[in-house]
Structure formats: structure tokens, C-alpha cells
Design a protein around this motif. Structure first.
Motif, short mmCIF file in Angstrom:
data_model
loop_
_atom_site.label_atom_id
_atom_site.label_comp_id
_atom_site.label_asym_id
_atom_site.label_seq_id
_atom_site.Cartn_x
_atom_site.Cartn_y
_atom_site.Cartn_z
N GLU A 59 0.87 -1.08 -0.02
CA GLU A 59 -0.18 0.02 -0.15
C GLU A 59 0.87 1.18 0.08
O GLU A 59 1.76 1.23 0.70
CB GLU A 59 -0.94 0.16 1.21
N PHE A 60 0.54 2.12 -0.74
CA PHE A 60 1.36 3.35 -0.89
C PHE A 60 0.41 4.71 -0.16
O PHE A 60 -0.83 4.84 -0.66
CB PHE A 60 1.73 3.80 -2.34
N GLU A 61 1.14 5.40 0.37
CA GLU A 61 0.46 6.67 0.94
C GLU A 61 1.45 7.80 0.97
O GLU A 61 2.56 7.59 1.49
CB GLU A 61 -0.07 6.30 2.25
N VAL A 62 1.19 9.02 0.53
CA VAL A 62 1.94 10.14 0.59
C VAL A 62 1.74 10.76 1.98
O VAL A 62 0.54 11.04 2.56
CB VAL A 62 1.40 11.31 -0.38
N VAL A 63 3.17 11.10 2.69
CA VAL A 63 2.88 11.72 4.04
C VAL A 63 4.08 12.72 3.89
O VAL A 63 4.76 13.15 2.98
CB VAL A 63 3.49 10.52 5.05
N ARG A 64 4.43 13.33 5.33
CA ARG A 64 5.35 14.14 5.42
C ARG A 64 6.29 13.57 6.50
O ARG A 64 5.83 13.19 7.66
CB ARG A 64 4.75 15.56 5.62
N MET A 65 7.69 13.81 6.41
CA MET A 65 8.42 13.35 7.35
C MET A 65 8.17 14.03 8.76
O MET A 65 8.21 15.11 8.83
CB MET A 65 9.88 13.52 6.94
N ASN A 66 8.27 13.15 9.85
CA ASN A 66 8.25 13.96 11.25
C ASN A 66 9.82 14.33 11.45
O ASN A 66 10.46 14.12 10.75
CB ASN A 66 7.78 13.16 12.16
N GLN A 67 9.92 14.98 12.64
CA GLN A 67 11.12 15.60 13.03
C GLN A 67 12.38 14.65 12.84
O GLN A 67 13.40 14.68 12.64
CB GLN A 67 11.23 16.33 14.33
N GLN A 68 12.06 13.43 13.56
CA GLN A 68 13.04 12.29 13.75
C GLN A 68 13.36 11.78 12.19
O GLN A 68 14.74 11.61 12.05
CB GLN A 68 12.61 11.25 14.38
N GLU A 69 12.47 11.56 11.56
CA GLU A 69 12.67 11.01 10.12
C GLU A 69 13.41 11.99 9.38
O GLU A 69 14.41 11.73 8.57
CB GLU A 69 11.36 10.60 9.58
N ALA A 70 13.03 13.24 9.34
CA ALA A 70 13.75 14.43 8.55
C ALA A 70 15.32 14.59 8.99
O ALA A 70 16.19 14.65 8.12
CB ALA A 70 12.91 15.60 8.79
N ALA A 71 15.54 14.32 10.45
CA ALA A 71 16.94 14.34 10.89
C ALA A 71 17.69 13.22 10.19
O ALA A 71 19.04 13.66 9.78
CB ALA A 71 17.11 14.23 12.21
N LEU A 72 17.29 12.02 10.17
CA LEU A 72 17.87 11.06 9.56
C LEU A 72 18.28 11.08 7.90
O LEU A 72 19.34 10.63 7.45
CB LEU A 72 17.17 9.63 9.66
N PHE A 73 17.44 11.80 7.33
CA PHE A 73 17.68 12.04 5.85
C PHE A 73 18.22 13.45 5.66
O PHE A 73 18.73 13.70 4.47
CB PHE A 73 15.96 12.18 5.23
N GLY A 74 18.48 14.22 6.88
CA GLY A 74 19.10 15.56 6.22
C GLY A 74 18.28 16.51 5.67
O GLY A 74 18.94 17.15 4.74
N VAL A 75 16.93 16.46 5.91
CA VAL A 75 16.09 17.18 5.32
C VAL A 75 15.17 18.05 6.29
O VAL A 75 15.39 17.74 7.69
CB VAL A 75 15.08 16.65 4.13
N GLU A 76 14.38 18.94 5.94
CA GLU A 76 13.77 19.86 6.88
C GLU A 76 12.42 18.86 7.17
O GLU A 76 11.82 18.31 6.51
CB GLU A 76 13.04 20.94 6.30
N GLU A 77 11.80 19.15 8.73
CA GLU A 77 10.66 18.32 9.02
C GLU A 77 9.45 19.05 8.00
O GLU A 77 9.38 19.97 7.48
CB GLU A 77 10.34 18.89 10.44
N GLY A 78 8.63 17.66 7.74
CA GLY A 78 7.74 17.96 6.79
C GLY A 78 8.03 17.94 5.43
O GLY A 78 7.09 17.97 4.60
#
Length: 243
Positions: A186-205
Motif C-alpha cells: 500500500e502506498f500513501e503520501v506523507v510528510r516526514m516527522n522531525q526524527q525521520e527528517a533528521a535521518l534524511f538530512g532534510v527539513e521536517e515536513g
């Protein structure tokens, strides 16, 4: 001032500009990671209003060709990783076949209390499951955060850290005598939370794709439930539909 736009054309000026900028990216004039001119610079270069330029850049951003870094500017995005959904796929194997250098960073590997949703996905009654959480890199760029839930009978995989960092977990399943028959996603469009964004090196959301996968063995028993957070600007999925 460049006048490469046709003001008499029925094609909107913002779309004409986005096509010109798109060609700069596709031709390699603007390379991956390059910082592109500011909106004000593009206004001066092409004699356009700031609103028209902003609309052209939004079009390219929605296509995943560029991305913005707050306070730093706008940059050319890395090329997307294409994934064909017409068959069962392994992220690791597919990328390795294309010559992409693949690696993983293990974040967690532990026995944990099983959330009721995970128990339902795996059709198990046990109160605990084995969790593997890893961040996956393609040519040193973090692209996928995986949380893999397995029945406790798979806990012996914890001895295969090196293999998990280098390749596909399905090779380990095969060594354990588990044969994969199919998977449901199943696929769903989401926005990264603060923890996920930190791991990817991008901004939250930052936009991402959440992929939920249940994998079944040859006896049609679910044995893997996986939740993957994927950078939306780095991966492209396709499927062939036959009439």
C-alpha cells in the motif's frame, strides 16, 4: 536580458520558462546538486515578473527536478531511482544490477512488544516480534528508512548484521529456508516527522512516500510486515497495465 520566450504564444510564460530550465537540467548544463539562479536573477534574465518565475519553479519542484533549502537557495535534485511494480522487487538487488552503490546503517535490531496492528498484519498471537530498523543509502544518499517486523522465529537474523548492511534481507530469508511467494503493498503520501527528517538530512515536513508491505511465504503465511519511508524526490514507481 535573454528573450527566449514567446509572449504571443498560447503557452503560458511560466510554462515556457519551466521548459527552458528543465532543458538545462536534462542536458546537464545544471548538474545534480548545483545551486540554480535565484528568483530575482531569473526575473532579470528573462524579463518576467517574480510571480511568473515562482510558478515555473513550483512546476519543476512538483516534478522533483529541484528542491529548496531554507535560507540557502534552490538546487538541482539528484536523479530519481525508478522501481517497476509489475513484479516482486528487491530494492537492494534492483539497484545493484544498475551499478548503484548500496549500503545500510542499522538503527535498531531488537525484540519488542508487538503492536496490535503488527500482530494483525502477521496473523500471529505472540505478544512480541523482532524489529529491524535501517536507513538505506544509494550512492551515499539516504533514500529509504525501513522498519521490518518479523515473527520471533526470525530472531537469528540478528547475527547477520554485516549481510543486512550490504544487501537484501530476502537472501537471508532464503538461507533460512523461507521461500517468498508474493507481497502486497500500500502506498500513501506523507510528510516526514522531525526524527525521520533528521535521518534524511532534510527539513521536517519534507514530502515522502510511506510504503507498507506484507510478504507471504509459499504456504501463503505472512512473515514480514515492512513500513518504508521513502524520499519522494528520489524514487519513482511505475507499473504496466495490460488491457
Amino acid at each position: 536580458m535573454k528573450k527566449l520566450l514567446d509572449e504571443s504564444s498560447p503557452v503560458p510564460l511560466y510554462h515556457q520558462l519551466s521548459q527552458i530550465l528543465r532543458e538545462k537540467i536534462e542536458s546537464g548544463e545544471w548538474k545534480e546538486g548545483d545551486k540554480i539562479p535565484t528568483e530575482l536573477d531569473l526575473c532579470r534574465e528573462y524579463g518576467l515578473s517574480r510571480g511568473t518565475v515562482a510558478q515555473a519553479l513550483r512546476e519543476l519542484e512538483l516534478e522533483g527536478l529541484i528542491y529548496r533549502k531554507q535560507g540557502r537557495g534552490t538546487f538541482v535534485a539528484e536523479k530519481k531511482i525508478s522501481q517497476d511494480l509489475s513484479h516482486f522487487y528487491s530494492f537492494a538487488k534492483d539497484l545493484q544490477e544498475r551499478g548503484v552503490v548500496l549500503s545500510s546503517k542499522m538503527l535498531r535490531m531488537e525484540v519488542m512488544q508487538a503492536p496490535s496492528s503488527v500482530k494483525g498484519k502477521l496473523s500471529i498471537s505472540e505478544d512480541r516480534v523482532f524489529l529491524i530498523e535501517r536507513l538505506r543509502f544509494a550512492d551515499d544518499l539516504p533514500v529509504i528508512l525501513e522498519r521490518i517486523y518479523l515473527p520471533l522465529s526470525f530472531e537469528e537474523i540478528s547475527h547477520e548484521v554485516t549481510a543486512l548492511e550490504r544487501g537484501a534481507i530476502y537472501d537471508l530469508f532464503s538461507k533460512m529456508g523461507v521461500k517468498v511467494s508474493r507481497a502486497r503493498e500500500e502506498f500513501e503520501v506523507v510528510r516526514m516527522n522531525q526524527q525521520e527528517a533528521a535521518l534524511f538530512g532534510v527539513e521536517e515536513g519534507f514530502p515522502a512516500l510511506l510504503v507498507r508491505r506484507i510478504t507471504f511465504d509459499e504456504n501463503e503465511i505472512p512473515f514480514e510486515y515492512r513500513k518504508s519511508i521513502i524520499r519522494a524526490d528520489q524514487c519513482r514507481y511505475s507499473v504496466e497495465l495490460k488491457a
